[in-house]
Design an enzyme around this catalytic site. Structure first.
Site, PDB file in Angstrom:
ATOM      1  N   GLU A   1     -20.586  -0.873  16.249  1.00 47.60           N
ATOM      2  CA  GLU A   1     -19.142  -1.067  16.053  1.00 47.60           C
ATOM      3  C   GLU A   1     -18.825  -1.713  14.711  1.00 47.60           C
ATOM      4  OE1 GLU A   1     -20.727  -1.760  18.864  1.00 47.60           O
ATOM      5  OE2 GLU A   1     -19.627  -0.926  20.566  1.00 47.60           O
TER       6      GLU A   1
ATOM      7  N   PHE B   1     -17.416  -8.308  34.402  1.00 46.80           N
ATOM      8  CA  PHE B   1     -18.424  -7.622  33.594  1.00 46.80           C
ATOM      9  C   PHE B   1     -17.795  -7.148  32.280  1.00 46.80           C
ATOM     10  CE2 PHE B   1     -20.583  -3.547  32.479  1.00 46.80           C
ATOM     11  CZ  PHE B   1     -21.763  -4.132  32.039  1.00 46.80           C
ATOM     12  N   GLN B   2     -18.446  -7.458  31.199  1.00 45.39           N
ATOM     13  CA  GLN B   2     -17.983  -7.100  29.850  1.00 45.39           C
ATOM     14  C   GLN B   2     -16.582  -7.604  29.537  1.00 45.39           C
ATOM     15  OE1 GLN B   2     -18.919  -2.882  29.229  1.00 45.39           O
ATOM     16  NE2 GLN B   2     -20.918  -3.537  28.452  1.00 45.39           N
TER      17      GLN B   2
ATOM     18  N   LYS C   1      -8.045  -1.764  31.154  1.00 46.82           N
ATOM     19  CA  LYS C   1      -8.382  -0.476  31.750  1.00 46.82           C
ATOM     20  C   LYS C   1      -7.269   0.084  32.640  1.00 46.82           C
ATOM     21  CE  LYS C   1     -11.884   1.804  34.367  1.00 46.82           C
ATOM     22  NZ  LYS C   1     -13.008   1.832  35.222  1.00 46.82           N
TER      23      LYS C   1
ATOM     24  N   MET D   1     -29.298 -12.904  -4.775  1.00 46.35           N
ATOM     25  CA  MET D   1     -28.350 -13.939  -5.182  1.00 46.35           C
ATOM     26  C   MET D   1     -28.762 -15.310  -4.647  1.00 46.35           C
ATOM     27  SD  MET D   1     -25.868 -14.522  -7.053  1.00 46.35           S
ATOM     28  CE  MET D   1     -24.693 -13.226  -7.425  1.00 46.35           C
TER      29      MET D   1
HETATM   30  C1  LIG Z   1     -23.700 -11.319   6.517  1.00 53.59           C
HETATM   31  C2  LIG Z   1     -24.091 -12.232   5.419  1.00 53.59           C
HETATM   32  N1  LIG Z   1     -25.102 -13.106   5.593  1.00 53.59           N
HETATM   33  C3  LIG Z   1     -25.465 -13.935   4.578  1.00 53.59           C
HETATM   34  C4  LIG Z   1     -24.807 -13.911   3.383  1.00 53.59           C
HETATM   35  C5  LIG Z   1     -25.211 -14.868   2.255  1.00 53.59           C
HETATM   36  N2  LIG Z   1     -25.725 -14.112   1.096  1.00 53.59           N
HETATM   37  C6  LIG Z   1     -24.961 -13.846   0.019  1.00 53.59           C
HETATM   38  S1  LIG Z   1     -25.750 -12.914  -1.112  1.00 53.59           S
HETATM   39  C7  LIG Z   1     -27.137 -12.839  -0.166  1.00 53.59           C
HETATM   40  C8  LIG Z   1     -28.338 -12.066  -0.642  1.00 53.59           C
HETATM   41  C9  LIG Z   1     -28.094 -10.627  -0.671  1.00 53.59           C
HETATM   42  O1  LIG Z   1     -29.334  -9.982  -0.878  1.00 53.59           O
HETATM   43  P1  LIG Z   1     -29.427  -8.445  -1.199  1.00 53.59           P
HETATM   44  O2  LIG Z   1     -28.578  -7.672  -0.279  1.00 53.59           O
HETATM   45  O3  LIG Z   1     -30.849  -8.049  -1.260  1.00 53.59           O
HETATM   46  O4  LIG Z   1     -28.721  -8.328  -2.612  1.00 53.59           O
HETATM   47  P2  LIG Z   1     -29.131  -8.852  -4.054  1.00 53.59           P
HETATM   48  O5  LIG Z   1     -28.465 -10.179  -4.229  1.00 53.59           O
HETATM   49  O6  LIG Z   1     -30.602  -8.941  -4.115  1.00 53.59           O
HETATM   50  O7  LIG Z   1     -28.552  -7.822  -4.955  1.00 53.59           O
HETATM   51  C10 LIG Z   1     -26.978 -13.564   1.004  1.00 53.59           C
HETATM   52  C11 LIG Z   1     -28.012 -13.754   2.032  1.00 53.59           C
HETATM   53  C12 LIG Z   1     -23.746 -12.994   3.254  1.00 53.59           C
HETATM   54  N3  LIG Z   1     -23.010 -12.912   2.134  1.00 53.59           N
HETATM   55  N4  LIG Z   1     -23.419 -12.162   4.269  1.00 53.59           N
END
Ligand SMILES: Cc1ncc(C[n+]2csc(CCOP(=O)(O)OP(=O)(O)O)c2C)c(N)n1
Lengths: 565, 174
Positions: free
Chosen positions: A49, A111-112, A161, A476
């Site tokens: 979803e 349920f749900q 529902k 990042m």
């Molecule tokens: C759902 C979610 N969890 C955690 C984060 C925190 N976060 C921001 S950037 C990042 C790393 C992203 O890694 P990747 O997708 O490999 O991209 P890159 O920075 O290497 O281009 C994280 C964990 C986020 N923004 N969203």
């Protein structure tokens, strides 16, 4: 003649111009799904979803229409939550339908059962629990109306529902009247004149645009305004594309990873006119060092966005497009010769900053630089592709190295920063724009968060391209650990990962692994030849490349740090 | 600064939750809240007492106006107004202290609404200061329980908050 709630629902969807739904069925939704089976509305089944919600969002961002998604009661509804929050923070028009247990069971831990109206209350523009089948038609009309008017946003409609099964004589209502909801479109003329008067006397003005310009389709009016007086334009991440790049008045985008010239221009400006920009912390840096020399005017349809983070001198509540039209109307009444020379000098100064430190990186012919991949995507698509992004370094490099000229071309989760957004959003964007190339510029971490949608893309023959800038890191996060935590890479290393080529092939897509800079362009060109099925490209990039410039947390905009190049 | 905000809302499912959520989600405090029917059965009025600097109050009012089910929002403390609160105090009262307490109640123009061998229940209305004063004076006798209604307020003059016009709705957006 009376009809069931489900019949009325499908009828209303058609009446509101819905031709595409992303939804996942479940017990309480079965009667609706039975009606959808006979309908000519295209129903796309995502594989999660969350993917469905992001796809509806990507469809909305890329077309300007309202995105629609469905989830069943309980887990189906809670799986939508991240998608709803993502749309809410970026003000994206969406109507989200959730199934609910029968009214006589609500509150009994059936349920749900999940109180999805309660769970989503802080992340929706508005929501409804429909308790009476006679209300369905009105509620749907109100939901669409609320989603797309004023400051747009997601609206949730929870459908028990028994209510869907019950019968009513009411049919789709066309006019909507909500007593307490009357968004202001036209700006106050006095305030507008005050805003222009300050501009008349400004020596170093900057137009600061945000996502609101796209949401109100104000790009044309913006361009006319900017060209009439020869003003520099700076954007937030969300505003990218609302003003064409390249254009001689385009300076760039400001903020944490924005360009030097934009951040300097805001710091040195004596007047900032913010248009559909809410001064988010990622764009302003440390507030007490933000644009301290500038008087500020702000045009925003949402009064709560005005004066929230940054105190402004001229607040204008109104729709960007409508207000800019009013502005254009009054422009001729002012004297634009007076400060012309100053403004020309100002533009030269900005140009100097642009040349002094443009976005850049150190090219290598041995190892693929992630920025190089983005540059090549720009080249091979002729700058015409819709680009979605995941979150992290990939997102920043996409924003830095692709040049966007169209307001619906750059699709990114700016407000919530949702990893896993880009790929399903790309599917939604491609379904809404079948003639356009759509690329998801991805990180390896983010892509794994919603990669199950490969199956969706294959099933509906959606020819999106995914370019993974694979650094085998949560890049990042690693960058921050590098800069601020002594290179202690705690839990940010993703050395364990699937073979992306085999993964793609197992879903029935095409996969490429790219390891040398010399192969990048060829593979990209190859991918463009493949239509009607997704292409997954795994670019093995320089693992420890950082995004620069960077305004560190707690620093002011002009306190950027730079990388080597 | 303490502010009393009147909020006219559509009498719909979940409105109270939306309003209280708006406060809690942004870290604003509600000092007291009362919800009542109005002359119009489709409309309720909420009186919210809150504290904050001008910037916070400005945001609270704008955010309240932004909710789809709010019709009108007004900071009553900005105009001449009357505010009242109802208090019920249960206080220890022995044969020895009872007449003293009754004297106090008389001075404050309160009422005794329950009486027994060991205690009295006193009812009084007034503004916050007056009720606080009563509580202070009764303290030494031993207070058993206090219930307060929270403040309600009304603007002076002949206009009504509840008769809203199209112009009001327009103005609230300005
Ligand atoms: C759902 C979610 N969890 C955690 C984060 C925190 N976060 C921001 S950037 C990042 C790393 C992203 O890694 P990747 O997708 O490999 O991209 P890159 O920075 O290497 O281009 C994280 C964990 C986020 N923004 N969203």
């Amino acid at each position: 003649m009376s009809k069931t709630g489900a019949e009325i629902l499908v009828e209303c969807l058609k009446k509101h111009g819905v031709d595409l739904i992303f939804g996942y069925p479940g017990g309480v939704l079965l009667s609706i799904y039975d009606k959808l089976f006979d309908s000519d509305i295209l129903h796309v089944l995502p594989r999660h979803e969350q993917g469905g919600a992001h796809a509806a969002d990507g469809y909305a961002r890329s077309t300007g229409k309202v995105g629609v998604c469905f989830g069943t009661s309980g887990p189906g509804a809670t799986n939508l939550v991240t998608g709803i929050a993502t749309a809410y923070l970026d003000s994206i028009p969406m109507v989200v339908f959730t199934g609910q247990v029968s009214t006589n069971l609500i509150g009994g831990d059936a349920f749900q059962e999940a109180d999805i109206v309660g769970i989503t209350r802080p992340i929706v523009k508005h929501s409804y629990l429909v308790k009476d089948v006679d209300d369905i038609a009105t509620v749907i009309s109100e939901a669409f109306y609320l989603a797309k008017t004023g400051r747009p946003g997601p609206v949730l409609v929870d459908l028990p529902k028994d209510v869907i099964a019950a019968k009513s004589k009411n049919s789709c209502a066309s006019d909507v009247k909500i007593v307490g909801y009357n968004p202001t479109y036209e700006g106050h003329p006095m305030q507008i004149k005050k805003m222009i008067k300050l501009l008349e006397n400004a020596k170093s003005p900057v137009i600061l645009i945000g996502g609101g310009v796209k949401l109100s389709n104000a790009s044309e009016e913006l361009l006319r305004f900017v060209e009439a007086i020869n003003l520099p334009v700076v954007s937030s991440l969300m505003g990218i594309g609302a003003f064409p790049n390249p254009h001689k008045n385009w300076v760039g985008w400001a903020g944490m990873h924005g360009n030097y010239a934009s951040n300097m221009a805001l710091t040195e400006a004596d007047y900032i006119i913010a248009i559909g920009n809410r001064f988010s912390d990622r764009t302003t840096g440390r507030l007490d060092g933000y644009a301290v020399k500038a008087k500020k005017a702000q045009i925003d349809i949402d009064p709560t966005s005005i004066d929230k983070n940054v105190k402004v001198d001229v607040p204008i509540v109104g729709d960007c497009k409508t207000v800019l039209k009013q502005v254009l109307h009054y422009l001729g009444d002012f004297n634009w010769e007076k400060c012309k020379k100053d403004r020309e000098d100002w533009l030269k100064r900005i140009e100097y900053w642009e040349n002094e430190r443009p976005f850049g990186y150190k090219f290598s012919d041995r190892i693929i630089k992630p920025q190089y991949v983005v540059e090549k995507i720009y080249e091979v698509t002729g700058g015409d592709a819709i680009i979605t992004t995941e979150v992290g370094q990939n997102q920043m490099w996409a924003a830095q190295f692709y040049k966007f000229k169209d307001p619906r071309q750059f699709i990114t989760s700016g407000g919530l920063g949702t990893m896993g957004f880009g790929f399903p959003a790309a599917i939604g964007a491609k379904l809404g724009n079948p003639d356009k190339e759509v690329f998801d510029i991805a990180g390896d971490g983010s892509f794994l968060m919603n990669m199950q949608e490969l199956c969706t893309a294959v099933q509906y023959r959606v020819g999106v391209k995914v370019a993974i800038l694979n650094n085998k890191f949560l890049g990042m996060i690693r960058q921050w650990q590098h800069l601020f935590y002594n290179k202690r890479y705690s839990n940010s290393c993703l050395e364990c990962q699937p073979d992306f080529v085999k993964l793609a092939e197992s879903y029935g897509c095409v996969g490429f692994k790219v390891e040398k800079p010399s192969e990048v362009e060829n593979v990209l060109r190859e991918s463009l030849k493949i239509k009607n099925k997704p292409v997954l490209m795994d670019f093995n990039v320089d693992r420890e490349e950082n995004v620069y410039p960077m305004v560190p947390a707690g620093a002011a905009l002009n306190e950027m740090v730079y990388g080597e190049r | 600064m303490r502010h009393i905000i009147s909020v006219l809302v559509e009498n719909k499912f979940g409105v109270l939750a939306r309003i209280s959520g708006l406060f809690s989600g942004r870290g604003y405090n509600i000092e007291s809240l009362s919800v009542n029917a109005t002359e119009n059965e489709n409309i309720s009025i909420m009186t919210i007492v809150t504290r904050g600097d001008d910037h916070v109050i400005d945001q609270i009012i704008k955010q309240l106006r932004k909710l789809v089910n709010t019709i009108k929002v007004r900071d009553v403390t900005q105009v001449e107004h009357v505010e009242r609160e109802l208090i019920l105090v249960k206080v220890h009262a022995t044969q020895r202290t009872r007449s003293d307490i009754l004297n106090i109640i008389d001075t404050f123009r309160g009422k005794v609404v329950d009486i027994n061998k060991e205690s009295l229940v006193i009812e009084m209305t007034g503004d916050q200061n007056k009720l606080n004063a009563l509580v202070d004076v009764l303290e030494p006798y031993g207070i058993i329980e206090i219930i307060r209604s929270g403040t309600i307020a009304i603007a002076r003059g002949s206009k009504s908050t509840t008769d809203f016009t199209k112009q009001d709705i327009k103005n609230q957006e300005e």
